[in-house]
Design an enzyme around this catalytic site. Sequence first.
Site, mmCIF file in Angstrom:
data_model
loop_
_atom_site.group_PDB
_atom_site.id
_atom_site.type_symbol
_atom_site.label_atom_id
_atom_site.label_comp_id
_atom_site.label_asym_id
_atom_site.label_seq_id
_atom_site.Cartn_x
_atom_site.Cartn_y
_atom_site.Cartn_z
ATOM 1 N N ASP A 227 -6.631 -16.815 33.601
ATOM 2 C CA ASP A 227 -6.634 -16.018 32.367
ATOM 3 C C ASP A 227 -7.093 -14.589 32.598
ATOM 4 O O ASP A 227 -7.664 -13.952 31.706
ATOM 5 C CB ASP A 227 -7.517 -16.675 31.296
ATOM 6 C CG ASP A 227 -7.025 -18.040 30.881
ATOM 7 O OD1 ASP A 227 -5.809 -18.290 31.005
ATOM 8 O OD2 ASP A 227 -7.845 -18.871 30.442
ATOM 9 N N ALA A 228 -6.847 -14.049 33.795
ATOM 10 C CA ALA A 228 -7.294 -12.690 34.102
ATOM 11 C C ALA A 228 -6.163 -11.826 34.652
ATOM 12 O O ALA A 228 -6.410 -10.781 35.237
ATOM 13 C CB ALA A 228 -8.450 -12.728 35.089
#
Length: 283
Positions: A227-228
């Site tokens: 999620d980055a």
Amino acid sequence: MKTTILIHCPDQSGIICTVTGFIHTQGGNIIYIDQHVDKDSGELFMRLESEFSEGSFSLEGFKTKFDNDLTTKYDIEWSIHTNETKPKMALFVSKYNHCLYDLLSRFNSGELEVEIPFIISNHKDLSFIAEQFNIPFYHIPVTKDTKVEAETMQLKLLKEHNIDFIVLARYMQIVTRRVINEFPNKIINIHHSFLPAFAGAKPYHAAFKRGVKIIGATGHYVTEELDAGPIIEQDTTAVTHTHSIEDFVTKGRDLEKIVLSRAVKLHIKRKTMVYNNKTVIFS
């Protein structure tokens, strides 16, 4: 023939004039141009749409001359894409159907200019949707013990069908380095939260506990750091103390569909460029 050219290079005096002049000498008519200079890094990003006469234009010849005349001299990273072939998009899903239905509906109406050779899922639940849209459906279960085998099967299908990019339409499995390395900045995920806040499995519950006044969704490219990855598209909607967690989820799912479809469209139209884990999004 219509082409889209994406260029990334160090910013330098006269580079835009040089590129546009080159396209002109090759018989191209530029119908759209957009550029951005990252002042911190001194890097130039440019997107050009051009039209060439069908009879006199050679794509391979253009590539060779561009490389010989410009690439090395100006330290350019570039790519050229024509409108003659549609990119091939693979869809990965699990059990949630809202993003899948939305993308397939947009595809069916001609809104998404892609080919969808197949849908992959780690569950059988949504196979009926694939049947509705007459798209092949592959059930590839994933467990801790079978993950390597499952990815082998996935990669085999992706390569056999010459897939250009992957969309995780609420695919509830972590994609590992093995797949990511085969499709760098070509795997799009929808995160049901406004990243980087409230990451994790239950962002709406966390947001509810914090008493937030807005919730959101984030479309991003997948990287090894969960999620980055580089963010493509985001949006929010207002909530109040009167809304329940169920309300948050309902509103959030509406946002997820919208944000994911926008991110996919930007990628299809080649309006995204990634640099230093950030994106340049052209208008």
